[in-house]
Write an enzyme that holds these catalytic residues in place. Structure first.
Site, PDB file in Angstrom:
ATOM      1  N   CYS A 112     -67.096 -13.057  30.755  1.00 53.76           N
ATOM      2  CA  CYS A 112     -67.796 -13.111  29.459  1.00 53.76           C
ATOM      3  C   CYS A 112     -67.809 -14.516  28.852  1.00 53.76           C
ATOM      4  O   CYS A 112     -68.512 -14.766  27.870  1.00 53.76           O
ATOM      5  CB  CYS A 112     -67.183 -12.117  28.492  1.00 53.76           C
ATOM      6  SG  CYS A 112     -67.413 -10.422  29.053  1.00 53.76           S
ATOM      7  N   HIS A 254     -68.611 -14.012  21.182  1.00 59.58           N
ATOM      8  CA  HIS A 254     -68.911 -13.029  22.227  1.00 59.58           C
ATOM      9  C   HIS A 254     -68.916 -11.617  21.631  1.00 59.58           C
ATOM     10  O   HIS A 254     -67.985 -11.219  20.928  1.00 59.58           O
ATOM     11  CB  HIS A 254     -67.863 -13.139  23.337  1.00 59.58           C
ATOM     12  CG  HIS A 254     -67.975 -12.045  24.344  1.00 59.58           C
ATOM     13  ND1 HIS A 254     -69.152 -11.787  24.993  1.00 59.58           N
ATOM     14  CD2 HIS A 254     -67.080 -11.122  24.780  1.00 59.58           C
ATOM     15  CE1 HIS A 254     -68.965 -10.753  25.805  1.00 59.58           C
ATOM     16  NE2 HIS A 254     -67.719 -10.341  25.693  1.00 59.58           N
ATOM     17  N   ASN A 284     -71.921  -4.959  24.715  1.00 58.50           N
ATOM     18  CA  ASN A 284     -71.345  -6.177  25.300  1.00 58.50           C
ATOM     19  C   ASN A 284     -72.133  -6.499  26.568  1.00 58.50           C
ATOM     20  O   ASN A 284     -72.052  -5.774  27.551  1.00 58.50           O
ATOM     21  CB  ASN A 284     -69.871  -5.893  25.629  1.00 58.50           C
ATOM     22  CG  ASN A 284     -69.173  -7.070  26.286  1.00 58.50           C
ATOM     23  OD1 ASN A 284     -69.816  -8.039  26.701  1.00 58.50           O
ATOM     24  ND2 ASN A 284     -67.860  -6.978  26.401  1.00 58.50           N
TER      25      ASN A 284
END
Ligand code: UT7
Length: 333
Positions: A112, A254, A284
């Site tokens: 990520c 994020h 996500n």
């Protein structure tokens, strides 16, 4: 004039299929109220079976090139944990399909945090005069690696892609990437990952019954680390920029969990409404999360040209980082 990598275009792409929390609740022991209250997520986009990460990356890349009004770059960096296949890398196919010619093209694996690592790598290519322009793409198709029976990961992850064009310019220009902090802790490698399919535990006919091909995450431990690391990295780049924390107009962190975004803002004593929030509609999206959130914040008016923005991410590896910049006058496509 100090040479710097300057954001000159931004493009995104989401696969059209949408899966709501109610859709998930029809398959799994979960419900909309749990997912919304524990994560802030309401729905996510999921690629159909015929769509691979390269397909998402090509669409986002095409839009970023158009947004930057350019038809060529010197390098393509694709941040992804879900390449089309283990070998070869996916980026050369993306470059080819975008008609970019025989440019440097490679994948970058930092889960990520991949988009931030790719920005740093691209800035290095530009600083070294290896490249004048670089297309940086973050694209992931996590729906392919999730355990269909795992409610904690399926509630969170979605598919998507986002890309920026970086060009050589001056450090004082809006859009110039400012201080960048990148870090890792391989001691936490087991907290996020896929156990099987690599060189330590390859898929072979005689071991397949013991293999775990799915993405696994220790949610609560990752949650705590994500808050600490992103807050620390944000502080680091703010300080290196010569800014104070209250100077940060927008924090693009994020998009893993709304409670993480709020906890980071609280630790930094920033108003929560300075956080870009896109996860409610996309979940996500791993390496695509930062450019997708940037584009959403720019189109909603939260993020405007001249704003001081900090990008920050945390992910498997463990990896984390942050980058500070003044937002340029670009139209996200
Ligand atoms: O992108 C890389 C970085 N990733 C992150 O930053 C993710 C960080 N972690 C998280 O966002 C959260 O830890 C999760 C959303 C993954 C999980 O939320 P949590 O509040 O930390 O839940 P938990 O894992 O502590 O689980 C609490 C309970 C468990 O049930 P029991 O054992 O207490 O009976 C879980 O089984 O919640 C249960 N649970 C669910 N219940 C309904 C977990 N997922 C679900 C679900 N629906 N989807």
């Amino acid at each position: 004039m100090n040479r710097a990598a300057v954001v000159s275009g931004l493009g995104t792409w989401l696969p059209p299929g949408v899966v709501t929390n109610d859709d998930l609740a029809r398959e799994l022991d979960t419900d909309d109220a749990w997912i919304r209250s524990r994560t802030g997520i309401g729905r996510r986009h999921i690629a159909d079976p015929g769509t691979a990460t390269s397909d998402l990356a090509v669409e986002a890349g095409r839009r970023a090139l158009k947004s930057a009004s350019v038809e060529s770059v010197d390098a393509v960096i694709l941040a992804t944990t879900t390449p089309d296949q283990l070998c070869p890398a996916t980026a050369p196919q993306v470059a080819d399909r975008l008609g970019l010619g025989p440019v440097a093209a490679f994948d970058l694996s930092a889960v990520c945090t991949g988009f931030l690592y790719a920005l740093g790598t691209a800035a290095g290519l530009i600083a070294a005069r290896t490249a004048e322009r670089v297309l940086v793409i973050g694209a992931d198709t996590y729906s392919r690696i999730l355990d269909p029976a795992d409610r904690s990961t399926r509630a969170i992850f979605g598919d998507g892609a986002g890309a920026v064009v970086l060009r050589a310019g001056g450090a004082e220009e809006p859009g110039a990437l400012g201080p960048l902090d990148l870090a890792s802790d391989g001691g936490g490698a087991e907290l996020i990952g896929i156990a099987s399919g690599g060189s330590r535990s390859p898929f072979r006919a005689d071991t397949l019954d013991r293999a775990d091909p799915y993405f696994r995450m220790e949610g609560p431990t990752v949650f705590r680390q994500a808050v600490e690391r992103m807050a620390h990295s944000t502080r680091t780049v703010v300080q290196r920029s010569g800014w104070q924390l209250p100077d940060v107009d927008v924090l693009v962190a994020h998009q893993a969990n709304l409670r993480i975004l709020h906890a980071v803002a609280d630790q930094l004593h920033l108003e929560r409404d300075r956080c870009a929030v896109h996860l409610d509609r996309v979940g996500n999206t791993a390496a695509a999360s930062i450019p997708l959130a940037l584009a959403d914040a720019a189109s909603s008016g939260l993020l405007r040209p001249g704003h001081r923005v900090v990008l920050t991410a945390f992910g498997g590896g463990l990896t984390w980082g942050a980058c500070a910049l003044r937002w340029p006058d670009v139209t996200a496509l």
